[in-house]
Each structure stands twice: as C-alpha cells, then as structure tokens.
Design a protein around this motif. Sequence first.
Motif, PDB file in Angstrom:
ATOM      1  N   LYS A 248       0.801  -1.218   0.000  1.00  8.64           N
ATOM      2  CA  LYS A 248       0.000   0.000   0.000  1.00  8.64           C
ATOM      3  C   LYS A 248       0.835   1.269   0.000  1.00  8.64           C
ATOM      4  O   LYS A 248       0.312   2.359  -0.261  1.00  8.64           O
ATOM      5  N   GLU A 251       0.557   3.208  -3.137  1.00 11.76           N
ATOM      6  CA  GLU A 251      -0.754   3.745  -3.500  1.00 11.76           C
ATOM      7  C   GLU A 251      -0.708   5.161  -4.062  1.00 11.76           C
ATOM      8  O   GLU A 251      -1.361   5.442  -5.086  1.00 11.76           O
ATOM      9  N   LEU A 273      -5.282   0.039  -8.139  1.00  7.45           N
ATOM     10  CA  LEU A 273      -5.844   0.727  -6.973  1.00  7.45           C
ATOM     11  C   LEU A 273      -6.984  -0.096  -6.360  1.00  7.45           C
ATOM     12  O   LEU A 273      -7.141  -0.135  -5.132  1.00  7.45           O
ATOM     13  N   LEU A 276      -5.221  -2.503  -4.156  1.00 11.68           N
ATOM     14  CA  LEU A 276      -4.501  -1.921  -3.023  1.00 11.68           C
ATOM     15  C   LEU A 276      -5.439  -1.333  -1.977  1.00 11.68           C
ATOM     16  O   LEU A 276      -5.218  -1.483  -0.770  1.00 11.68           O
ATOM     17  N   ASN A 277      -6.468  -0.633  -2.439  1.00 15.79           N
ATOM     18  CA  ASN A 277      -7.364   0.060  -1.501  1.00 15.79           C
ATOM     19  C   ASN A 277      -8.747   0.183  -2.146  1.00 15.79           C
ATOM     20  O   ASN A 277      -9.055   1.192  -2.794  1.00 15.79           O
ATOM     21  N   GLN A 280     -10.758   3.486  -1.455  1.00 12.50           N
ATOM     22  CA  GLN A 280     -10.230   4.656  -2.149  1.00 12.50           C
ATOM     23  C   GLN A 280     -10.475   4.550  -3.654  1.00 12.50           C
ATOM     24  O   GLN A 280     -10.764   5.551  -4.320  1.00 12.50           O
TER      25      GLN A 280
END
Length: 370
Positions: A248, A251, A273, A276-277, A280
């Motif tokens: 992360k 990010e 993305l 990763l999150n 978000q």
Amino acid sequence: AAADKDLKTFFILEFKWIGGEEAVAPLGTLLADDRFGEPAAQALQAIATPSAVEQFRQALPAAKGGNLTAIVRALGVLRDRASAAAIRPHLSAADADLRRVAMFAASNIGDVAALDVLLKAADTKTPYERSLGTEALLLLARRLAEDGKKDECAKICRELLKNKAGPEYGNVQCAAYHVLAQAQGEAALDDLLAAVEGPNMYVREAVLNIVQAMPGQAVTDKVVQKGKAAQPPAQAAIVAMRGRRGDKRAEPAVIEALKSGEEAVRAAAMAALAKLNPAQAALELTALLATEQPNEAPPIKNVLMTIRDEGFPAAVAAALAKARGPGRVALLELLGARAATSQVNVIFEAASDADDAVRVAAFRALTSTA
C-alpha cells in the motif's frame, strides 16, 4: 546367478528398489561388464550410499563406451565433487552422448572449472548442443548459488543475458533472471528493472513477477521510480504489478498514474488501486466516471464492478449527483448490478432525468433495487 542374461538384467535393476549396502560390492564388480555395466550403474545410483559412490570413483578411470557414460551420469546425479576433475576431460569427448552427459554432471556437481567449456558449448552452431550448453550453464549457476558462491552465479547469469539477448532466447532470459534473483535477492533489482524496458513482453512479465515477490520499502521505492521513467508499455506493466504486489505504500504513485495521458497506464492504475485500496478506488473511479468521456466509461465501470466495499453504493451515489451523460448511465448501471437498495431514492430521482438514456438506466436499476 541367472544364466539368462535378460533375466539377470531384470534382477540387477530390481536392486534400484530393494538394494542396500549388501548389494554395493557385487554390483560394483559389474560396472566394467559390457552387458550389465549400465543396469548395475542404475542400481548403484539408486542405492546412493558413500560406498556406492566409491564404486563409481574406482570404476571411472578404466570405463569405456556406454559404461563410462553411465558412470559419469551417476556421479553427476550424486553430485560427487571428488570426481569433478576426473569428469572434466570428458567435456570435450568426441562421443556426443558422453560429452553431453559430462556437461550435465559437471554443472550439477557445481564445478566452476568447467565454466569456459560450457560457455563455448552454449555458443556453438549446433542448435541442440547449444541448448544443452545453455541448460548446463543455468544448472551450474543454480548449484553455485546453493553452495554460497553467489558472485560466480551472478557472473554466469549476466553472461547468459548478454549472449542470449535476442527474442528467440526469451525462455533463457527468464530462467537467468530467476536464478539471478534467487542468488542475489534485492541486489539483482537493477538488472530486473532494466529488463522491464526490453522488447519481449513475456520476459517483462516474468521479471515483474519476480520483483512482485520481493518485500520491502527499498523495492517499492525503486519500482515507483522506475514506473515514472519507463515508456508507456513498461509503465503500464509496472503499475499493474504494484497492484498484485499489494504494498500500500505504492498507493500514491498508483493514484498519480490515473492521470496519465496513456490509456493503458490509466487502465492498469485503475485495476491496481482496486487491489490496493478498494474504498479509495471506489471514490477515485466513481469521480472519474462522473467526468470522463464516453469511451472511458466502460473500462472504469468494469473495474468498479470488481470492488467489494461497504461504502461502494454511497460513493456511486455521491458521484451520480455530479455526473452527466454516459457517466451517469454507467453509475446507475452499477447501482442496479449491485442491487444497491440503500440508494433507491437516488435512483428514483434519476428516473425523471431529462436524458432518455439516463431514465432508461434508472428504470432498469429499479428492477433490482425497488
């Protein structure tokens, strides 16, 4: 002893499965026999005790023909370093089978003194011999790394990468980078990242898979730096790898890549993305979907469909309030596909939109949410 030679051969080979120390000496007496030498070598190789290795050592100097080839092969399989010097002359044997078996044996033993001969074999004009020489070099590199001789291993890998740089050697390059990374770890990162810019996409993906498995902030920093400087195809591949790597700390760089002027880089950043999150990603991509051109809506929507996050329906609804045209339609389709009952009022409001396409999308979404 069996009188029938075929039957005797059968019995000798049975010692591969049932033989022990008591069979070593009798089998050793057969290593020079024209008929039974090779099956005896197979049985002793399977027994694999120190005394079995000693039988091979004693028989090697006087061995001839197929028996010699079988003994060299066995000593190579058993990785008998004490026999390395005795095997070395056979690397240049006129007999092709013996020469090829000797290449395997020397490399599997980890005989670095055989390096020059193996390099020549890997560069010969005969394709089969060249492939065997290359295979032997890679095996030697692995064995040297296992023995702690990492610098010697790295030298072989880099020599192979220099000599086998053409697209037809992609498999060799992948193997060499893999061995190099195993031997040197993070110290091989510069070599690996340089390969990402190469013309062979298969090598690029293989190298990035190696980098993906490397942990640590230093690796993340170098990958981010390389991603910024790389050409678009390599940059897209690097961004995608960041998502698979799951660090992360990368990010912010992935979010920055969403603004790239290259479609492939943007697409890779979206998917990365989302890995990763997800929360978000929902915010960033729904905001993009509300403002992008029509041709950008489908790829953004496809990534959004993969996100599983509690705040997803609210993020879509918030973007819907600002969206126009194709983006508004796509956001409504997302709410419908997710059966977002918590946003049914927002969908009802869209059902009275002045845009026909938006109204149709809203009514379709209501079928799964109302």
